[in-house]
Design a protein around this motif. Structure first.
Motif, short mmCIF file in Angstrom:
data_model
loop_
_atom_site.label_atom_id
_atom_site.label_comp_id
_atom_site.label_asym_id
_atom_site.label_seq_id
_atom_site.Cartn_x
_atom_site.Cartn_y
_atom_site.Cartn_z
N ILE A 138 -2.72 15.91 8.83
CA ILE A 138 -4.19 15.92 8.82
C ILE A 138 -4.71 14.95 7.77
O ILE A 138 -5.64 14.18 8.02
CB ILE A 138 -4.71 17.35 8.55
CG1 ILE A 138 -4.32 18.28 9.70
CG2 ILE A 138 -6.22 17.36 8.34
CD1 ILE A 138 -4.52 19.75 9.41
N LEU A 139 -4.10 14.98 6.59
CA LEU A 139 -4.54 14.08 5.52
C LEU A 139 -4.34 12.62 5.88
O LEU A 139 -5.20 11.78 5.58
CB LEU A 139 -3.77 14.40 4.23
CG LEU A 139 -4.10 15.74 3.57
CD1 LEU A 139 -3.12 16.03 2.46
CD2 LEU A 139 -5.52 15.74 3.06
N GLU A 140 -3.25 12.30 6.56
CA GLU A 140 -3.00 10.92 6.96
C GLU A 140 -4.04 10.44 7.97
O GLU A 140 -4.51 9.31 7.89
CB GLU A 140 -1.59 10.77 7.52
CG GLU A 140 -0.52 10.80 6.45
CD GLU A 140 0.90 10.74 6.99
OE1 GLU A 140 1.09 10.85 8.22
OE2 GLU A 140 1.81 10.59 6.18
N GLN A 141 -4.42 11.32 8.91
CA GLN A 141 -5.46 10.96 9.88
C GLN A 141 -6.79 10.71 9.19
O GLN A 141 -7.50 9.74 9.48
CB GLN A 141 -5.62 12.06 10.93
CG GLN A 141 -4.46 12.17 11.87
CD GLN A 141 -4.60 13.37 12.80
OE1 GLN A 141 -5.51 14.16 12.67
NE2 GLN A 141 -3.66 13.49 13.73
N ARG A 142 -7.14 11.57 8.25
CA ARG A 142 -8.41 11.41 7.53
C ARG A 142 -8.38 10.16 6.65
O ARG A 142 -9.38 9.46 6.52
CB ARG A 142 -8.69 12.64 6.68
CG ARG A 142 -9.04 13.84 7.53
CD ARG A 142 -9.41 15.02 6.70
NE ARG A 142 -9.73 16.15 7.56
CZ ARG A 142 -10.03 17.34 7.11
NH1 ARG A 142 -10.07 17.56 5.81
NH2 ARG A 142 -10.30 18.32 7.94
N TRP A 143 -7.22 9.87 6.03
CA TRP A 143 -7.07 8.69 5.20
C TRP A 143 -7.29 7.42 6.02
O TRP A 143 -7.99 6.51 5.59
CB TRP A 143 -5.67 8.69 4.57
CG TRP A 143 -5.43 7.57 3.62
CD1 TRP A 143 -4.73 6.43 3.86
CD2 TRP A 143 -5.88 7.47 2.27
NE1 TRP A 143 -4.71 5.65 2.75
CE2 TRP A 143 -5.40 6.25 1.76
CE3 TRP A 143 -6.64 8.31 1.45
CZ2 TRP A 143 -5.67 5.85 0.47
CZ3 TRP A 143 -6.89 7.89 0.16
CH2 TRP A 143 -6.42 6.68 -0.32
N LYS A 144 -6.70 7.38 7.22
CA LYS A 144 -6.89 6.22 8.10
C LYS A 144 -8.36 6.07 8.48
O LYS A 144 -8.89 4.96 8.54
CB LYS A 144 -6.03 6.36 9.35
CG LYS A 144 -4.56 6.15 9.09
CD LYS A 144 -3.74 6.37 10.35
CE LYS A 144 -2.26 6.30 10.05
NZ LYS A 144 -1.43 6.64 11.21
N GLY A 145 -9.02 7.19 8.75
CA GLY A 145 -10.45 7.15 9.09
C GLY A 145 -11.29 6.61 7.95
O GLY A 145 -12.20 5.80 8.16
N MET A 146 -10.98 7.02 6.72
CA MET A 146 -11.73 6.52 5.56
C MET A 146 -11.49 5.03 5.35
O MET A 146 -12.41 4.29 5.01
CB MET A 146 -11.34 7.30 4.30
CG MET A 146 -11.91 8.70 4.26
SD MET A 146 -11.68 9.53 2.68
CE MET A 146 -9.93 9.81 2.67
N ALA A 191 0.84 -1.19 0.00
CA ALA A 191 0.00 0.00 0.00
C ALA A 191 0.88 1.25 0.00
O ALA A 191 1.90 1.30 0.68
CB ALA A 191 -0.91 0.00 1.22
N LEU A 192 0.46 2.22 -0.78
CA LEU A 192 1.18 3.49 -0.83
C LEU A 192 0.69 4.40 0.29
O LEU A 192 -0.46 4.35 0.69
CB LEU A 192 0.95 4.18 -2.17
CG LEU A 192 1.49 3.46 -3.40
CD1 LEU A 192 1.06 4.21 -4.65
CD2 LEU A 192 2.99 3.36 -3.35
N SER A 193 1.58 5.27 0.76
CA SER A 193 1.18 6.25 1.77
C SER A 193 0.45 7.41 1.09
O SER A 193 0.48 7.55 -0.14
CB SER A 193 2.41 6.77 2.51
OG SER A 193 3.18 7.59 1.66
N VAL A 194 -0.19 8.22 1.88
CA VAL A 194 -0.89 9.39 1.36
C VAL A 194 0.10 10.29 0.64
O VAL A 194 -0.17 10.79 -0.45
CB VAL A 194 -1.59 10.16 2.50
CG1 VAL A 194 -2.20 11.44 2.00
CG2 VAL A 194 -2.63 9.29 3.17
#
Length: 60
Positions: A23-31, A2-5
């Motif tokens: 912030i984007l990484e936190q939202r990505w994990k949530g999605m 898997a690629l990172s954000v």
């Protein structure tokens, strides 16, 4: 693998700032967590659509 954000965005030519990346990484994990709940779902029940009615909302 898997690629990172960060890698996904850089592949598209987008270079986010470090403070935005957190912030984007936190939202990505949530999605990703929300998507994991759909693995056993009936796709007909999970389908959502929107419809545009010119002139406003109508009830027929």
């Amino acid at each position: 693998m898997a690629l990172s954000v960060k890698e996904l965005l850089e592949n598209k030519g987008i270079k986010p700032r470090d403070e935005h990346l957190e912030i984007l990484e936190q939202r990505w994990k949530g999605m990703k967590e929300l998507r994991s709940d759909l693995k056993g779902a009936n796709i007909d029940d999970a389908d959502i659509s929107l419809r545009n009615i010119p002139g406003g909302d109508h009830v027929e």
